[in-house]
Design a protein around this motif. Structure first.
Motif, PDB file in Angstrom:
ATOM      1  N   GLN A   1      45.222  79.869  -6.366  1.00  8.48           N
ATOM      2  CA  GLN A   1      45.514  79.175  -7.028  1.00  8.48           C
ATOM      3  C   GLN A   1      47.340  79.516  -6.896  1.00  8.48           C
ATOM      4  O   GLN A   1      48.110  78.342  -7.050  1.00  8.48           O
ATOM      5  N   ASP A   2      48.150  79.656  -6.297  1.00  4.25           N
ATOM      6  CA  ASP A   2      49.171  80.134  -6.076  1.00  4.25           C
ATOM      7  C   ASP A   2      49.455  78.419  -5.138  1.00  4.25           C
ATOM      8  O   ASP A   2      50.869  77.392  -5.642  1.00  4.25           O
ATOM      9  N   GLU A   3      48.447  79.097  -3.522  1.00  2.00           N
ATOM     10  CA  GLU A   3      48.628  77.376  -3.272  1.00  2.00           C
ATOM     11  C   GLU A   3      48.761  76.890  -4.164  1.00  2.00           C
ATOM     12  O   GLU A   3      49.477  74.902  -3.542  1.00  2.00           O
TER      13      GLU A   3
ATOM     14  N   GLU B   1      40.902  83.618  -5.120  1.00  3.54           N
ATOM     15  CA  GLU B   1      41.474  82.715  -5.412  1.00  3.54           C
ATOM     16  C   GLU B   1      42.758  83.180  -6.314  1.00  3.54           C
ATOM     17  O   GLU B   1      43.722  81.866  -6.516  1.00  3.54           O
ATOM     18  N   LYS B   2      43.586  84.486  -5.914  1.00  6.45           N
ATOM     19  CA  LYS B   2      44.923  83.748  -6.438  1.00  6.45           C
ATOM     20  C   LYS B   2      45.390  83.316  -5.928  1.00  6.45           C
ATOM     21  O   LYS B   2      46.830  82.825  -6.121  1.00  6.45           O
ATOM     22  N   GLY B   3      45.103  83.225  -4.062  1.00  8.13           N
ATOM     23  CA  GLY B   3      46.322  83.033  -2.794  1.00  8.13           C
ATOM     24  C   GLY B   3      45.542  81.292  -3.673  1.00  8.13           C
ATOM     25  O   GLY B   3      46.895  80.328  -3.123  1.00  8.13           O
TER      26      GLY B   3
ATOM     27  N   LYS C   1      40.818  88.541  -5.142  1.00  9.78           N
ATOM     28  CA  LYS C   1      42.479  87.988  -4.183  1.00  9.78           C
ATOM     29  C   LYS C   1      42.444  87.068  -3.671  1.00  9.78           C
ATOM     30  O   LYS C   1      43.448  86.366  -3.442  1.00  9.78           O
TER      31      LYS C   1
ATOM     32  N   ARG D   1      46.327  69.505  -2.778  1.00  5.13           N
ATOM     33  CA  ARG D   1      46.118  69.893  -4.279  1.00  5.13           C
ATOM     34  C   ARG D   1      45.292  69.710  -4.431  1.00  5.13           C
ATOM     35  O   ARG D   1      44.754  70.571  -4.794  1.00  5.13           O
TER      36      ARG D   1
ATOM     37  N   LYS E   1      49.541  75.474  -7.252  1.00 11.45           N
ATOM     38  CA  LYS E   1      50.289  75.577  -8.071  1.00 11.45           C
ATOM     39  C   LYS E   1      51.873  75.083  -7.184  1.00 11.45           C
ATOM     40  O   LYS E   1      52.351  73.517  -7.052  1.00 11.45           O
ATOM     41  N   PHE E   2      52.179  75.500  -5.803  1.00 13.57           N
ATOM     42  CA  PHE E   2      53.224  74.945  -4.798  1.00 13.57           C
ATOM     43  C   PHE E   2      52.274  73.619  -4.362  1.00 13.57           C
ATOM     44  O   PHE E   2      53.562  72.929  -4.362  1.00 13.57           O
TER      45      PHE E   2
ATOM     46  N   GLU F   1      50.928  71.583  -6.195  1.00 11.08           N
ATOM     47  CA  GLU F   1      51.298  70.829  -7.672  1.00 11.08           C
ATOM     48  C   GLU F   1      52.067  69.904  -7.610  1.00 11.08           C
ATOM     49  O   GLU F   1      52.626  69.125  -8.351  1.00 11.08           O
ATOM     50  N   LYS F   2      53.247  71.384  -7.720  1.00 11.63           N
ATOM     51  CA  LYS F   2      55.042  71.681  -7.600  1.00 11.63           C
ATOM     52  C   LYS F   2      55.193  70.280  -6.543  1.00 11.63           C
ATOM     53  O   LYS F   2      56.055  69.111  -6.814  1.00 11.63           O
TER      54      LYS F   2
END
Length: 178
Positions: free
Chosen positions: A105-107, A101-103, A99, A56, A109-110, A112-113
């Protein structure tokens, strides 16, 4: 055997196996086996949690790095006129970096969860371990009390028998001396 921990003679090996067998039986009896297993689960959960934390943090670092690049591109865009060829290159770069950055951020979030889930698992493992330790301590306490009572009873019984035997000897001596 070249290892210092292993017995070398058949007699030592037999002794080692016997002691090991009885130690395992004792640990099972007093609940130490369960405590050790619970502690091992805590260590394993902690290791997984720390690994997820590192992932993370790495994803967070990547986001920060990309956001800095976006900021730099925006500064360059402000300095560049729309009619220049460089402007189109910068817009394309910005699009690619957004693009990216979005990848990230998705990573993030994953991870972090997953980190939260692993932390929850660690908390549960710690709670379970503490419960196992409490149960084992309680069991040991009761066995100690029971052992003390039995030991006291055996001591009283032995002392009573010993006193009766001495009294009998004393009566026999007194009877002989009369």
């Amino acid at each position: 055997n070249g290892k210092p921990d292993t017995p070398r003679t058949p007699g030592e090996e037999w002794y080692y196996k016997k002691v090991s067998f009885w130690m395992k039986r004792y640990e099972n009896f007093v609940g130490l086996t369960d405590v050790k297993a619970a502690q091992a689960r805590v260590v394993e959960s902690e290791k997984r949690f720390i690994q997820m934390q590192d992932k993370r943090r790495e994803a967070q670092g990547n986001i920060s790095e990309v956001q800095k690049r976006i900021k730099d591109i925006h500064l360059e865009l402000e300095k560049t006129h729309r009619g220049e060829d460089r402007y189109l290159v910068l817009i394309t770069q910005e699009h690619q970096v957004l693009k990216e950055e979005k990848g990230f951020q998705d990573e993030f979030k994953f991870f972090e969860k997953a980190e939260r889930e692993h932390f929850s698992a660690l908390s549960n493992a710690v709670r379970d371990s503490h419960e196992q330790e409490r149960a084992q301590a309680e069991k040991t306490k009761y066995w100690s009390v029971l052992g003390s009572i039995i030991g006291t009873c055996i001591g009283i019984f032995g002392t009573t028998i010993n006193n009766r035997l001495r009294m009998k000897e004393l009566r026999q001596l007194v009877a002989k001396n009369r």
